[in-house]
Design an enzyme around this catalytic site. Sequence first.
Site, PDB file in Angstrom:
ATOM      1  N   HIS A 249       0.869  -1.185   0.000  1.00 10.34           N
ATOM      2  CA  HIS A 249       0.000   0.000   0.000  1.00 10.34           C
ATOM      3  C   HIS A 249       0.900   1.228   0.000  1.00 10.34           C
ATOM      4  CE1 HIS A 249      -3.068   2.885   1.178  1.00 10.34           C
ATOM      5  NE2 HIS A 249      -3.997   1.949   1.084  1.00 10.34           N
ATOM      6  N   ARG A 272      -7.065   9.895  -0.019  1.00 13.24           N
ATOM      7  CA  ARG A 272      -6.773  10.390  -1.369  1.00 13.24           C
ATOM      8  C   ARG A 272      -8.031  10.435  -2.225  1.00 13.24           C
ATOM      9  NH1 ARG A 272      -3.518   6.266  -3.351  1.00 13.24           N
ATOM     10  NH2 ARG A 272      -3.626   5.119  -1.382  1.00 13.24           N
TER      11      ARG A 272
END
Length: 470
Positions: A249, A272
Amino acid sequence: MSLSPVVVIGTGLAGLAAANELVNKYNIPVTILEKASSIGGNSIKASSGINGACTETQRHFHIEDSPRLFEDDTIKSAKGKGVQELMAKLANDSPLAIEWLKNEFDLKLDLLAQLGGHSVARTHRSSGKLPPGFEIVSALSNNLKKLAETKPELVKINLDSKVVDIHEKDGSISAVVYEDKNGEKHMVSANDVVFCSGGFGFSKEMLKEYAPELVNLPTTNGQQTTGDGQRLLQKLGADLIDMDQIQVHPTGFIDPNDRSSSWKFLAAESLRGLGGILLNPITGRRFVNELTTRDVVTAAIQKVCPQEDNRALLVMGEKMYTDLKNNLDFYMFKKLVQKLTLSQVVSEYNLPITVAQLCEELQTYSSFTTKADPLGRTVILNEFGSDVTPETVVFIGEVTPVVHFTMGGARINVKAQVIGKNDERLLKGLYAAGEVSGGVHGANRLGGSSLLECVVFGRTAAESIANDRK
């Protein structure tokens, strides 16, 4: 019809989904074995949400989606790896999974985010204070805990119980052996076993075997995530698939008070998806489409950001606070995120650009709501506004790539039955769901699909067991 208890190994969402479906829908008793001292596995920490295509929530927000589009996104992300029929099942069953959680457990799942690699917003979470993983796991585990008290003949939950062996007889499961916290072994008779024991992202030994280049990266995984299930299934003759496909990740938070810690809090992809951008500390500029797939964002950080610590800056506008208040309050409480003016950001993080240049960078990004982003980002939400000044307030934290999810595991079919190396069902009564299995995600998992996989294949295992018992 035999009503011997089904043994469910693990209490992440896959195990909880399988157990709830077995007892609630089919009235089949379960014995749940969990090696940790608490329920939840890694699922309880999931922070972005759960995917679903063609859901009531999407219709409410006028989002056009389809299981086929979701399947196409999954196949594209998988990069030729995995098993397409499992991906199709994941997508096709996704609206049913969302509906099940809402109807059976009264979860709202009324908000959406578009995460990296998705064509539309399909990652569901509930409005309110609880993160999605904690909310979902709590709802399902509370139901089982109540049943364990009121109907002990239907539900037994054993914590601190590590499964160490599976016995078979004449091609069928016959018993499960587990070890308690005192090291004493116990045997449970069982005709059906559902492995929901998770991945191996915390095991340095298994990472060294399958992806030695990742051994020194930090991880988001709990210390129970050591691949015990994969090892036991391999010993039984299961076909392990895509074991070298391990998701890094791109954003785990760097704790400024413990920068070298090998364990990191996940900086959820929704940070995000709902507006956060990444800046390179070397340049003070954006360098990647933050919502491309996780492997691409990770590679960009590792290529252009500081090599000694693979560090990027996650910057979020003040508008995001409305959508993610509880997340941001928690991250600030943990000192992982700061609330600063842009003047303070340049000084605090020693950026090699002026405050005016940083203002221009953020204002340019904000303008991409009306024109194309050269880096290719198409979802511009909660931007920094049209008048960015040195006093503009942002939320900022340092992030680094982290070992997060193991796509590989025991191969299963669409009935959640474990498959042997001859492409046939390995043993009657042997099932797997969740991260212990492989083939659902291929080379790269889409955000929001891990919780979904748990619900889809956990429920599928329960249905298969019920059908076999008819």
